[in-house]
Write a protein that holds these residues in place. Sequence first.
Motif, PDB file in Angstrom:
ATOM      1  N   ILE A  16      29.316  -6.186  22.971  1.00 15.21           N
ATOM      2  CA  ILE A  16      28.737  -6.266  21.723  1.00 15.21           C
ATOM      3  C   ILE A  16      27.245  -5.804  22.170  1.00 15.21           C
ATOM      4  O   ILE A  16      26.488  -4.903  21.582  1.00 15.21           O
ATOM      5  N   ALA A  17      26.697  -6.565  23.187  1.00 15.35           N
ATOM      6  CA  ALA A  17      25.313  -6.422  23.442  1.00 15.35           C
ATOM      7  C   ALA A  17      25.016  -5.079  24.047  1.00 15.35           C
ATOM      8  O   ALA A  17      23.686  -4.732  24.159  1.00 15.35           O
ATOM      9  N   GLY A  18      25.986  -4.223  24.707  1.00 17.73           N
ATOM     10  CA  GLY A  18      25.639  -2.975  25.133  1.00 17.73           C
ATOM     11  C   GLY A  18      25.158  -2.114  23.953  1.00 17.73           C
ATOM     12  O   GLY A  18      24.527  -0.926  24.279  1.00 17.73           O
ATOM     13  N   LYS A  19      25.485  -2.343  22.674  1.00 15.11           N
ATOM     14  CA  LYS A  19      25.045  -1.392  21.521  1.00 15.11           C
ATOM     15  C   LYS A  19      24.216  -2.200  20.575  1.00 15.11           C
ATOM     16  O   LYS A  19      23.462  -1.545  19.750  1.00 15.11           O
ATOM     17  N   VAL A  20      24.479  -3.381  20.422  1.00 12.73           N
ATOM     18  CA  VAL A  20      23.799  -4.115  19.440  1.00 12.73           C
ATOM     19  C   VAL A  20      22.647  -5.135  20.287  1.00 12.73           C
ATOM     20  O   VAL A  20      23.017  -6.113  21.122  1.00 12.73           O
ATOM     21  N   ASP A  21      21.473  -5.168  19.575  1.00 10.27           N
ATOM     22  CA  ASP A  21      20.398  -6.006  19.994  1.00 10.27           C
ATOM     23  C   ASP A  21      20.851  -7.506  19.423  1.00 10.27           C
ATOM     24  O   ASP A  21      20.280  -7.860  18.285  1.00 10.27           O
ATOM     25  N   CYS A  22      21.332  -8.175  20.148  1.00  7.32           N
ATOM     26  CA  CYS A  22      21.954  -9.548  19.562  1.00  7.32           C
ATOM     27  C   CYS A  22      20.842 -10.444  19.367  1.00  7.32           C
ATOM     28  O   CYS A  22      20.688 -11.053  18.334  1.00  7.32           O
ATOM     29  N   ALA A 110      20.310   1.763  17.517  1.00 11.13           N
ATOM     30  CA  ALA A 110      19.508   1.283  16.244  1.00 11.13           C
ATOM     31  C   ALA A 110      20.355   0.907  14.944  1.00 11.13           C
ATOM     32  O   ALA A 110      20.161   0.241  14.304  1.00 11.13           O
ATOM     33  N   GLU A 111      21.321   2.066  15.114  1.00 10.65           N
ATOM     34  CA  GLU A 111      22.340   2.149  13.849  1.00 10.65           C
ATOM     35  C   GLU A 111      23.305   0.916  13.906  1.00 10.65           C
ATOM     36  O   GLU A 111      23.538   0.127  13.134  1.00 10.65           O
ATOM     37  N   ALA A 112      23.834   0.634  15.141  1.00  8.49           N
ATOM     38  CA  ALA A 112      24.550  -0.506  15.356  1.00  8.49           C
ATOM     39  C   ALA A 112      23.980  -1.776  15.167  1.00  8.49           C
ATOM     40  O   ALA A 112      24.559  -2.791  14.688  1.00  8.49           O
ATOM     41  N   THR A 113      22.550  -1.985  15.553  1.00  8.05           N
ATOM     42  CA  THR A 113      22.126  -3.075  15.376  1.00  8.05           C
ATOM     43  C   THR A 113      21.643  -3.121  13.809  1.00  8.05           C
ATOM     44  O   THR A 113      21.992  -4.699  13.136  1.00  8.05           O
ATOM     45  N   ALA A 114      21.387  -2.322  13.041  1.00  4.67           N
ATOM     46  CA  ALA A 114      21.266  -2.489  11.623  1.00  4.67           C
ATOM     47  C   ALA A 114      22.542  -2.590  10.864  1.00  4.67           C
ATOM     48  O   ALA A 114      22.591  -3.787  10.072  1.00  4.67           O
ATOM     49  N   LYS A 115      23.545  -2.129  11.592  1.00  2.00           N
ATOM     50  CA  LYS A 115      24.967  -2.455  10.939  1.00  2.00           C
ATOM     51  C   LYS A 115      25.363  -3.999  11.211  1.00  2.00           C
ATOM     52  O   LYS A 115      25.868  -4.768  10.216  1.00  2.00           O
ATOM     53  N   ALA A 116      24.998  -4.503  12.241  1.00  2.00           N
ATOM     54  CA  ALA A 116      25.265  -5.661  12.639  1.00  2.00           C
ATOM     55  C   ALA A 116      24.587  -6.643  11.664  1.00  2.00           C
ATOM     56  O   ALA A 116      25.076  -7.926  11.108  1.00  2.00           O
TER      57      ALA A 116
END
Length: 669
Positions: A16-22, A110-116
Amino acid sequence: MARRIGVYVCHCGSNIAGKVDCPDVAAFARGLKNVTVSRDYQFMCSDPGQDLIIRDIHEHGLDRVVVASCSPRLHEKTFQKACARAGLNPYLMQHCCIREHCSWVTGDKAEATAKAKHIVEAAVLRVRRHQELHSREVAVVPDVMVVGAGIAGIQAALDVARSGHRVILVEKSPSIGGHMAQFDKTFPTLDCAACISTPKMVAVAQEPNIELLTWSEVEEVTGFVGNYTVTVRRKARYVSEDICTGCGACLEKCPTKVLSEFEEGLGMRRAIYRNSPQAVPSTPVIDAEHCKMLTKGKCGVCQKTCPTGAIDFTQQDRREVYHVGSVILATGYDTMDPTPMTEYGFGRYPEVYTALQFERLNNAVGPTGGKILMKNGEAPKSVAIIHCVGSRDKNYHEYCSRTCCMYALKYDHLIKDKVGHGAEVYNFYIDMRCFGKGYEEFYRRVQDEGVTFVRGRPSEVIEENGKLVVVGEDTLLGTRLRVPVDMVVLCTAMEARADTTEVARVFGVSQGRDGFFLEEHPKLGPVSTASDGIYLAGTCQGPKDIPDAVAHAAGGAAQALALAARGVVSISPTTSWINPDICVGCKMCIGLCPYSAIEFDERRHIAVINEAMCKGCGSCAGHCPSGAAQIKHFRQVQVFNEIDGLLDRKPDIMALIGDIYETANRAEA
């Protein structure tokens, strides 16, 4: 009363952390209404991660929890149990997926973080509407039913029976053993298949804890995990099993002969028959379709010659009901009919055989007494073996059947051994997949015996001057080939049985894209199914060789025994519920329910859910015209709050939701 919600964002290592800024997602969640605490942690499913949730529930008085991590299918129960240990009702926790639905399918960080963030916010909005639900425990019937008596079903039945539990073993054929009873030798040790399987078949017949029902089929299954009611149709055998001694006098005198299914059409059998001399049970069965006494009322030779009077033409099909706690499906596989693949000439050229037909040519009790002979009675001087017929083929089956390479090598050895080392053997293969213990060594042994291996699938088999010619290409040498041979053996694909769809409907299990039964999880639940208490064993779940099928069956038996030993089972509370104040009594839901869990109360003129049988599939809720039927834990107010709350703040959210579903489906595919 204001809710106190805790939000926990998992890094899942780098999944998850590879794409999402947790940390950013956790910081965002802290600003949401009713969120008391929000944290991110590398592995939330670990003991320290679960302890973090438990400690916060105690210290911050949390009454709701949101976990954003991997698929709920994998770890929802893990976090529910953590909440329960902290004294919080497990159904006051909402698990949302930001791995499969977000990080794995979204390229831009950025898109992945926004989606999360959107997914977490939706979960927070939903969890506010959660209500406490309570599971209940019911006693488990200790008996186990095994459906299918091939080598996997036999192994599962023996494992369960030897633990002291009663087993009902159901087999649709006249005798047990499955496809293994047709084999001659087994790879890579070249053990006699009958020498391995016959003792197990006899052990089944002699085991006091096993009730063997051959020539029988399951017609209906009702109930729930731990308490299944199964209706079995016992087909008329026209031979009394409790009187017949298996002497075989009737088999010798019957005047009617038909092609034998057990011999794969290479030999004949009588209208009264048993599959082989070592068949278990030894009681024969009368083929009602070809018996002259049953079709024309004339003959009765078998009845006259039977010394014990076991022949009974008045027998009728009968139905028997069994109560069991769990069911193990071991219904096996079919071999693909290669007739549609006209390029290989099966059915047109008499010397083109399927793998199972070639097994019967090698078998000591087969149509040729174990000699490899052609239709003219002569031994072939050259044989071509074509791999992957129907397997790894987009036109038929895309999957690998796993066993073909190895049994082809077995045939290589048997031809060299029985016909002579002067016999020419050609293997046309795509890739050699010798993955098991001792398999690679067996491959080298066959190479040393002088077998020719040609890398490339043949384009066709034709006949020229009384010889079969295999036309193909050696992709390693880059040359075209025309190989004249006397015999061709097709290594046909293993495929799901023709009746798999009907069996899946009866037992309430799912099928994969390949047609085989679908396991609960490909890695963590390979023998479980989506229906609790229904387990899988052997090749009904996918292609396997004998060792893997036996090991898989032992796993299914262990699951059934774990359920029986526990003695009680927890029934999920996420069942349907019909609001009596709204129900108009249209009865639409009754016909839609696949589990027959809905009854009609004539006095109140409303539909009523039998929670013991309901699986919470949602068919009734999706079709109820009045909205009276809903699913506990998935009520409309919960789901709509999850969606509508976001719509109020983000008008473009519907596009996002559609994207989530699309990417989720893509990930699963």
